[in-house]
Design a protein around this motif. Sequence first.
Motif, PDB file in Angstrom:
ATOM      1  N   ALA A  65       0.826  -1.207   0.000  1.00 57.18           N
ATOM      2  CA  ALA A  65       0.000   0.000   0.000  1.00 57.18           C
ATOM      3  C   ALA A  65       0.858   1.254   0.000  1.00 57.18           C
ATOM      4  O   ALA A  65       0.548   2.239  -0.687  1.00 57.18           O
ATOM      5  CB  ALA A  65      -0.925  -0.010   1.223  1.00 57.18           C
ATOM      6  N   SER A  66       1.950   1.232   0.743  1.00 62.86           N
ATOM      7  CA  SER A  66       2.854   2.382   0.770  1.00 62.86           C
ATOM      8  C   SER A  66       3.446   2.643  -0.609  1.00 62.86           C
ATOM      9  O   SER A  66       3.538   3.792  -1.062  1.00 62.86           O
ATOM     10  CB  SER A  66       3.961   2.150   1.791  1.00 62.86           C
ATOM     11  N   GLY A  67       3.851   1.576  -1.299  1.00 63.11           N
ATOM     12  CA  GLY A  67       4.394   1.740  -2.641  1.00 63.11           C
ATOM     13  C   GLY A  67       3.369   2.266  -3.626  1.00 63.11           C
ATOM     14  O   GLY A  67       3.691   3.096  -4.496  1.00 63.11           O
ATOM     15  N   GLU A  68       2.130   1.808  -3.525  1.00 66.54           N
ATOM     16  CA  GLU A  68       1.081   2.276  -4.433  1.00 66.54           C
ATOM     17  C   GLU A  68       0.822   3.765  -4.242  1.00 66.54           C
ATOM     18  O   GLU A  68       0.695   4.515  -5.225  1.00 66.54           O
ATOM     19  CB  GLU A  68      -0.199   1.483  -4.188  1.00 66.54           C
ATOM     20  N   VAL A  69       0.748   4.223  -2.992  1.00 68.17           N
ATOM     21  CA  VAL A  69       0.501   5.639  -2.730  1.00 68.17           C
ATOM     22  C   VAL A  69       1.668   6.485  -3.230  1.00 68.17           C
ATOM     23  O   VAL A  69       1.486   7.555  -3.825  1.00 68.17           O
ATOM     24  CB  VAL A  69       0.258   5.869  -1.229  1.00 68.17           C
ATOM     25  N   ASN A  70       2.884   6.007  -3.022  1.00 72.94           N
ATOM     26  CA  ASN A  70       4.064   6.739  -3.494  1.00 72.94           C
ATOM     27  C   ASN A  70       4.099   6.826  -5.018  1.00 72.94           C
ATOM     28  O   ASN A  70       4.468   7.862  -5.583  1.00 72.94           O
ATOM     29  CB  ASN A  70       5.335   6.060  -2.973  1.00 72.94           C
ATOM     30  N   ASN A  71       3.725   5.749  -5.700  1.00 67.67           N
ATOM     31  CA  ASN A  71       3.711   5.777  -7.163  1.00 67.67           C
ATOM     32  C   ASN A  71       2.683   6.757  -7.704  1.00 67.67           C
ATOM     33  O   ASN A  71       2.877   7.338  -8.777  1.00 67.67           O
ATOM     34  CB  ASN A  71       3.418   4.375  -7.708  1.00 67.67           C
ATOM     35  N   ILE A  72       1.589   6.946  -6.978  1.00 74.30           N
ATOM     36  CA  ILE A  72       0.538   7.841  -7.451  1.00 74.30           C
ATOM     37  C   ILE A  72       0.893   9.302  -7.169  1.00 74.30           C
ATOM     38  O   ILE A  72       0.872  10.144  -8.074  1.00 74.30           O
ATOM     39  CB  ILE A  72      -0.802   7.485  -6.784  1.00 74.30           C
ATOM     40  N   ALA A  73       1.213   9.605  -5.916  1.00 77.69           N
ATOM     41  CA  ALA A  73       1.404  10.999  -5.506  1.00 77.69           C
ATOM     42  C   ALA A  73       2.827  11.494  -5.673  1.00 77.69           C
ATOM     43  O   ALA A  73       3.057  12.707  -5.748  1.00 77.69           O
ATOM     44  CB  ALA A  73       0.964  11.171  -4.053  1.00 77.69           C
ATOM     45  N   GLY A  74       3.799  10.576  -5.713  1.00 74.54           N
ATOM     46  CA  GLY A  74       5.190  11.003  -5.860  1.00 74.54           C
ATOM     47  C   GLY A  74       5.834  11.444  -4.566  1.00 74.54           C
ATOM     48  O   GLY A  74       6.969  11.956  -4.585  1.00 74.54           O
ATOM     49  N   VAL A  75       5.159  11.297  -3.443  1.00 69.13           N
ATOM     50  CA  VAL A  75       5.722  11.627  -2.133  1.00 69.13           C
ATOM     51  C   VAL A  75       5.548  10.429  -1.215  1.00 69.13           C
ATOM     52  O   VAL A  75       4.846   9.459  -1.554  1.00 69.13           O
ATOM     53  CB  VAL A  75       5.035  12.874  -1.527  1.00 69.13           C
ATOM     54  N   SER A  76       6.164  10.481  -0.060  1.00 74.07           N
ATOM     55  CA  SER A  76       6.071   9.378   0.885  1.00 74.07           C
ATOM     56  C   SER A  76       4.633   9.194   1.364  1.00 74.07           C
ATOM     57  O   SER A  76       3.878  10.164   1.523  1.00 74.07           O
ATOM     58  CB  SER A  76       6.993   9.630   2.080  1.00 74.07           C
ATOM     59  N   ALA A  77       4.281   7.937   1.602  1.00 66.36           N
ATOM     60  CA  ALA A  77       2.914   7.635   2.031  1.00 66.36           C
ATOM     61  C   ALA A  77       2.621   8.170   3.424  1.00 66.36           C
ATOM     62  O   ALA A  77       1.439   8.275   3.795  1.00 66.36           O
ATOM     63  CB  ALA A  77       2.680   6.124   2.001  1.00 66.36           C
ATOM     64  N   GLU A  78       3.640   8.550   4.188  1.00 68.24           N
ATOM     65  CA  GLU A  78       3.392   9.073   5.531  1.00 68.24           C
ATOM     66  C   GLU A  78       2.687  10.424   5.494  1.00 68.24           C
ATOM     67  O   GLU A  78       2.076  10.830   6.487  1.00 68.24           O
ATOM     68  CB  GLU A  78       4.713   9.199   6.287  1.00 68.24           C
ATOM     69  N   HIS A  79       2.756  11.112   4.353  1.00 68.53           N
ATOM     70  CA  HIS A  79       2.053  12.385   4.214  1.00 68.53           C
ATOM     71  C   HIS A  79       0.585  12.194   3.845  1.00 68.53           C
ATOM     72  O   HIS A  79      -0.178  13.171   3.868  1.00 68.53           O
ATOM     73  CB  HIS A  79       2.741  13.246   3.145  1.00 68.53           C
ATOM     74  N   LEU A  80       0.208  10.979   3.469  1.00 72.32           N
ATOM     75  CA  LEU A  80      -1.185  10.678   3.122  1.00 72.32           C
ATOM     76  C   LEU A  80      -1.649   9.481   3.951  1.00 72.32           C
ATOM     77  O   LEU A  80      -1.879   8.391   3.423  1.00 72.32           O
ATOM     78  CB  LEU A  80      -1.323  10.382   1.633  1.00 72.32           C
ATOM     79  N   PRO A  81      -1.807   9.645   5.252  1.00 75.21           N
ATOM     80  CA  PRO A  81      -2.114   8.493   6.115  1.00 75.21           C
ATOM     81  C   PRO A  81      -3.460   7.858   5.822  1.00 75.21           C
ATOM     82  O   PRO A  81      -3.593   6.632   5.881  1.00 75.21           O
ATOM     83  CB  PRO A  81      -2.068   9.095   7.524  1.00 75.21           C
ATOM     84  N   TYR A  82      -4.462   8.670   5.499  1.00 73.76           N
ATOM     85  CA  TYR A  82      -5.783   8.102   5.250  1.00 73.76           C
ATOM     86  C   TYR A  82      -5.813   7.309   3.945  1.00 73.76           C
ATOM     87  O   TYR A  82      -6.436   6.244   3.869  1.00 73.76           O
ATOM     88  CB  TYR A  82      -6.833   9.214   5.224  1.00 73.76           C
ATOM     89  N   THR A  83      -5.135   7.838   2.938  1.00 73.51           N
ATOM     90  CA  THR A  83      -5.054   7.099   1.675  1.00 73.51           C
ATOM     91  C   THR A  83      -4.251   5.826   1.865  1.00 73.51           C
ATOM     92  O   THR A  83      -4.577   4.779   1.281  1.00 73.51           O
ATOM     93  CB  THR A  83      -4.415   7.970   0.590  1.00 73.51           C
ATOM     94  N   HIS A  84      -3.203   5.892   2.674  1.00 68.10           N
ATOM     95  CA  HIS A  84      -2.409   4.691   2.953  1.00 68.10           C
ATOM     96  C   HIS A  84      -3.257   3.631   3.633  1.00 68.10           C
ATOM     97  O   HIS A  84      -3.221   2.445   3.263  1.00 68.10           O
ATOM     98  CB  HIS A  84      -1.201   5.058   3.817  1.00 68.10           C
ATOM     99  N   ASN A  85      -4.042   4.032   4.612  1.00 68.19           N
ATOM    100  CA  ASN A  85      -4.920   3.076   5.291  1.00 68.19           C
ATOM    101  C   ASN A  85      -5.953   2.484   4.331  1.00 68.19           C
ATOM    102  O   ASN A  85      -6.261   1.283   4.390  1.00 68.19           O
ATOM    103  CB  ASN A  85      -5.632   3.759   6.458  1.00 68.19           C
ATOM    104  N   PHE A  86      -6.481   3.329   3.442  1.00 70.45           N
ATOM    105  CA  PHE A  86      -7.452   2.846   2.463  1.00 70.45           C
ATOM    106  C   PHE A  86      -6.806   1.857   1.500  1.00 70.45           C
ATOM    107  O   PHE A  86      -7.414   0.839   1.132  1.00 70.45           O
ATOM    108  CB  PHE A  86      -8.044   4.036   1.705  1.00 70.45           C
TER     109      PHE A  86
END
Length: 340
Positions: free
Chosen positions: A103-124
């Motif tokens: 999930a962390s890798g998917e969020v990073n590939n989409i937004a281009g930033v670390s998944a820690e900046h998008l915690p709700y999207t990471h959880n989703f």
Amino acid sequence: MLQLPHYFSLKDKLKHYHQQLIVFWSSLNLAQRCYFLAILCSILYLKSDTPSTTLITAITTLVLVAMISEFWPKFTQIWDSLPGKAVILLFYGFVANYSLVQASGEVNNIAGVSAEHLPYTHNFAVLLSVPVWFFITSLVVLLIIQFTIPIYIFILLLLRPFGLHTIWHAPNYRFAIITGLIRFGAGLFLLVQLALLSTYTGALKEVSKTVTNITNGLETDLIVNIQDPKAQEKTSALKENPELARTLSELDAKNDALSQRATAYEQKITNILSHFIFDHEADLYSRCDHTKGSRIIELNDYEILEIIRHNATENTHYTYQVKPCISAAIGHQFKPQKKP
């Protein structure tokens, strides 16, 4: 008048068979009844001229209910023991860990930033990936169970002459060996159906990558890739055998189709997460200046992630750009200079 006794005799026989069927049905447990109904549905499926999706679905559902009803009590017994808890928690820990990483890798590939900046999207994203990992691990467990069933049947056959084959079951449990054989076939059927479902949806592409990486990591450095000396012989054999070449070509086409399904599945997940980021995670208003109509996520006191939605005729896509935060107090040096 001469056929009347024969008529009553036939009626009595039918009544006798009906009573025997009732006794037989009453002696079976839930799993055995599901297996029995699955066998009847299988006979109907084989007798039908056209493949019936309804019958396949019914067979799969009956087999699934039967196996769950059989193995759930065993699962609760294992959970009641301390070693069993350790094994089960290790199993789910493996699933949770790889779900978090994926999930962390998917969020990073989409937004281009670390998944820690998008915690709700990471959880989703974790919620979306957990079923896939649970699915593949269930396939592995089912495969392991399939390997143990022949051993279980062999032990029952060894204990049967001594009258000890019933010690693993309740006193009223009947047809242990026959049920074991049916369970083995039903498990193979369920394994094939789950594998077909997973490959058809393309949901296991990332899982297969992870499993491949783990397998490659377990290999030693002593393994040296040596070119197959018979490669040229295989190539010439394909040239001489057009039928074999055609078969391999069909397999390549099927692999390409599966790859396209996997790509389509990944695109669906990407679209879902992209919409979630823009509609729910990102902020519409902020202390930092940003483009009109865009939404932002504050990375820190000095940087923001600006997200712009592009509504095209075919699909909606987003652009992500990290910008300096220009607010009332900071960042004025990054403002574009007005031409005199």
